[in-house]
Motif scaffolding. Sequence first.
Motif, PDB file in Angstrom:
ATOM      1  N   THR A  79       0.846  -1.197   0.000  1.00 22.88           N
ATOM      2  CA  THR A  79       0.000   0.000   0.000  1.00 22.88           C
ATOM      3  C   THR A  79       0.878   1.243   0.000  1.00 22.88           C
ATOM      4  O   THR A  79       1.966   1.260   0.588  1.00 22.88           O
ATOM      5  N   LEU A  80       0.393   2.271  -0.654  1.00 24.54           N
ATOM      6  CA  LEU A  80       1.059   3.569  -0.708  1.00 24.54           C
ATOM      7  C   LEU A  80       0.103   4.608  -0.128  1.00 24.54           C
ATOM      8  O   LEU A  80      -0.999   4.789  -0.628  1.00 24.54           O
ATOM      9  N   ASN A  81       0.518   5.281   0.925  1.00 28.34           N
ATOM     10  CA  ASN A  81      -0.299   6.326   1.537  1.00 28.34           C
ATOM     11  C   ASN A  81       0.127   7.673   0.957  1.00 28.34           C
ATOM     12  O   ASN A  81       1.263   8.114   1.157  1.00 28.34           O
ATOM     13  N   ASP A  82      -0.779   8.316   0.237  1.00 32.04           N
ATOM     14  CA  ASP A  82      -0.449   9.588  -0.414  1.00 32.04           C
ATOM     15  C   ASP A  82      -0.912  10.794   0.396  1.00 32.04           C
ATOM     16  O   ASP A  82      -0.880  11.930  -0.087  1.00 32.04           O
ATOM     17  N   GLY A  83      -1.349  10.562   1.634  1.00 29.87           N
ATOM     18  CA  GLY A  83      -1.843  11.652   2.464  1.00 29.87           C
ATOM     19  C   GLY A  83      -3.348  11.797   2.418  1.00 29.87           C
ATOM     20  O   GLY A  83      -3.949  12.370   3.322  1.00 29.87           O
ATOM     21  N   GLU A  84      -3.960  11.275   1.363  1.00 27.20           N
ATOM     22  CA  GLU A  84      -5.411  11.302   1.221  1.00 27.20           C
ATOM     23  C   GLU A  84      -6.012   9.928   1.481  1.00 27.20           C
ATOM     24  O   GLU A  84      -7.056   9.799   2.104  1.00 27.20           O
ATOM     25  N   GLY A 106       3.271  -6.663   8.799  1.00 24.07           N
ATOM     26  CA  GLY A 106       3.611  -5.649   7.806  1.00 24.07           C
ATOM     27  C   GLY A 106       5.112  -5.605   7.641  1.00 24.07           C
ATOM     28  O   GLY A 106       5.863  -5.878   8.580  1.00 24.07           O
ATOM     29  N   ASN A 107       5.575  -5.273   6.447  1.00 22.20           N
ATOM     30  CA  ASN A 107       7.000  -5.262   6.145  1.00 22.20           C
ATOM     31  C   ASN A 107       7.454  -3.845   5.814  1.00 22.20           C
ATOM     32  O   ASN A 107       6.842  -3.149   4.997  1.00 22.20           O
ATOM     33  N   HIS A 108       8.550  -3.457   6.443  1.00 24.34           N
ATOM     34  CA  HIS A 108       9.051  -2.092   6.364  1.00 24.34           C
ATOM     35  C   HIS A 108       9.867  -1.829   5.093  1.00 24.34           C
ATOM     36  O   HIS A 108       9.734  -0.792   4.462  1.00 24.34           O
ATOM     37  N   ARG A 109      10.699  -2.772   4.726  1.00 23.67           N
ATOM     38  CA  ARG A 109      11.614  -2.569   3.600  1.00 23.67           C
ATOM     39  C   ARG A 109      11.725  -3.871   2.809  1.00 23.67           C
ATOM     40  O   ARG A 109      12.783  -4.481   2.717  1.00 23.67           O
ATOM     41  N   PRO A 110      10.634  -4.329   2.229  1.00 25.68           N
ATOM     42  CA  PRO A 110      10.598  -5.667   1.638  1.00 25.68           C
ATOM     43  C   PRO A 110      11.238  -5.733   0.256  1.00 25.68           C
ATOM     44  O   PRO A 110      11.390  -4.725  -0.443  1.00 25.68           O
ATOM     45  N   ASP A 111      11.580  -6.947  -0.104  1.00 27.92           N
ATOM     46  CA  ASP A 111      12.058  -7.236  -1.449  1.00 27.92           C
ATOM     47  C   ASP A 111      10.925  -6.964  -2.444  1.00 27.92           C
ATOM     48  O   ASP A 111       9.776  -7.325  -2.182  1.00 27.92           O
ATOM     49  N   PRO A 165       4.166   5.527   4.976  1.00 24.43           N
ATOM     50  CA  PRO A 165       3.536   5.676   3.657  1.00 24.43           C
ATOM     51  C   PRO A 165       3.683   4.461   2.748  1.00 24.43           C
ATOM     52  O   PRO A 165       2.943   4.326   1.779  1.00 24.43           O
ATOM     53  N   TYR A 166       4.644   3.574   3.054  1.00 21.62           N
ATOM     54  CA  TYR A 166       4.871   2.409   2.195  1.00 21.62           C
ATOM     55  C   TYR A 166       4.928   1.163   3.067  1.00 21.62           C
ATOM     56  O   TYR A 166       5.801   1.040   3.924  1.00 21.62           O
ATOM     57  N   ILE A 167       3.977   0.245   2.879  1.00 22.45           N
ATOM     58  CA  ILE A 167       3.931  -0.979   3.669  1.00 22.45           C
ATOM     59  C   ILE A 167       3.631  -2.161   2.744  1.00 22.45           C
ATOM     60  O   ILE A 167       2.785  -2.067   1.854  1.00 22.45           O
ATOM     61  N   ALA A 168       4.330  -3.263   2.977  1.00 20.55           N
ATOM     62  CA  ALA A 168       4.006  -4.521   2.295  1.00 20.55           C
ATOM     63  C   ALA A 168       3.399  -5.464   3.326  1.00 20.55           C
ATOM     64  O   ALA A 168       4.069  -5.881   4.267  1.00 20.55           O
ATOM     65  N   TRP A 169       2.122  -5.767   3.150  1.00 20.89           N
ATOM     66  CA  TRP A 169       1.381  -6.578   4.109  1.00 20.89           C
ATOM     67  C   TRP A 169       1.395  -8.046   3.703  1.00 20.89           C
ATOM     68  O   TRP A 169       1.299  -8.370   2.517  1.00 20.89           O
ATOM     69  N   ASP A 170       1.494  -8.917   4.698  1.00 23.45           N
ATOM     70  CA  ASP A 170       1.281 -10.342   4.478  1.00 23.45           C
ATOM     71  C   ASP A 170      -0.079 -10.686   5.079  1.00 23.45           C
ATOM     72  O   ASP A 170      -0.293 -10.510   6.290  1.00 23.45           O
TER      73      ASP A 170
END
Length: 302
Positions: free
Chosen positions: A157-162, A271-276, A253-258
Motif C-alpha cells: 500500500t502507498l499512503n499519499d496523504g489522502e 507488515g513489512n518495512h523494507r521488503p524485497d 507511507p509504504y507498507i508490504a502486508w502479508d
Amino acid sequence: MKERVAGYVSDKDRYRWLGRVNENYGDLLRNKWFFHQFFGHREIPTPTYYGNYHHRRGRWIDGSRLCSGEDILAALDNSAVDALVIKPVVGSGGNKVMIFSDIIGGKLIDSSGRAWTAGELADALGKGDYIFEEWVEQHAELSALYPHSLNTVRITTLNDGEQALPWAAVLRVGTAKSGSVDNWGRGGLSVALDVQSGELGCGVVSVKHLAGLPESTTEHPDTGCEFAGRVLPNWQTVLDTVSRVAALVPGLPYIAWDVAITEDGCRIIEGNHRPDVNLLQVHGGLLTADKHVHWWQEHLPR
C-alpha cells in the motif's frame, strides 16, 4: 532514471530510498512485538498474541514467566492453545519460524510430524527473543493449492496523504522446497495477482530455486492444483482491510502486508518495512500506473 521510465523499481532505488520513507516509524513493522501491541488493539484482524519467549525476561500474556521448557508446558496446560506459531521478534524471510499445527499431551507437533517436548523447544529457542502467536487456519481454497504452509497474499500500500492505495500484490504459495513457509526466497511460488479483481495468473519461483521446476507455471508443481484464472475468496475484504490498516499510521507511507485469507475474512499476519520487490516485479514493473508514479515522484528523489 532509465529504470523508472521503463516502469521498474531498480535494486539501487529499493535499497537506497524505498525503505527510508518509513524511517521514523519503521520499528512498528520491524519489531513483531510492537506490531502486535499497536495493531492488535485497534480492532484489526491479526493473529492472537500469546507472549514473548526469552530465557530471562519472557512472559506469557497472563504475566506468568515464559523462560524455560517448564514455563512453556505450564502456559500450554493453563490455556486453550492447541496450535502455535513462533517467530523471532525481529526477523524476515521465514527464518527461524517454527510452526506447530497441533499440541497433544504436552507435545508440539510440527509440519513434518515430529513431536517436540517443551524442553526440546526451549533448547532450540536458546537465548533468542521470540513471539508466540496464534496458528491461523486458512481458507479451504488456499489450503487446496498447498496444504503444508499458510499461503499468504503480499500486498503493498502507498499512503499519499489522502488515502492508502493498493500498489501491487502476489499470492505466495509454499512448495515442497519451502516446506512449512510460503516465502519466495525459501523456494515458494510467487503467483501473479490482479490487485483490483483478485484473479490469479502464472506462478514463478526464484532463480536460485529453479532447478527441476518450470520457469512459469499455471498449476502447483507438487499438488497439481491449477491456480491461473482463479479469483481469491474474500478479495474485497482484503482490499478494504489493508487500506483501513495502512491509513492508521500516516508515518508509514509504504507498507508490504502479508495477509492470510480465512473462511470468515482475512488476518493481517504482519507488515513489512523494507521488503524485497523482486517477487512482485518478476510479473512486471511496479511503476506503470500514473497514480503510483506520482507517489514515487512525491516521496522519493528524482
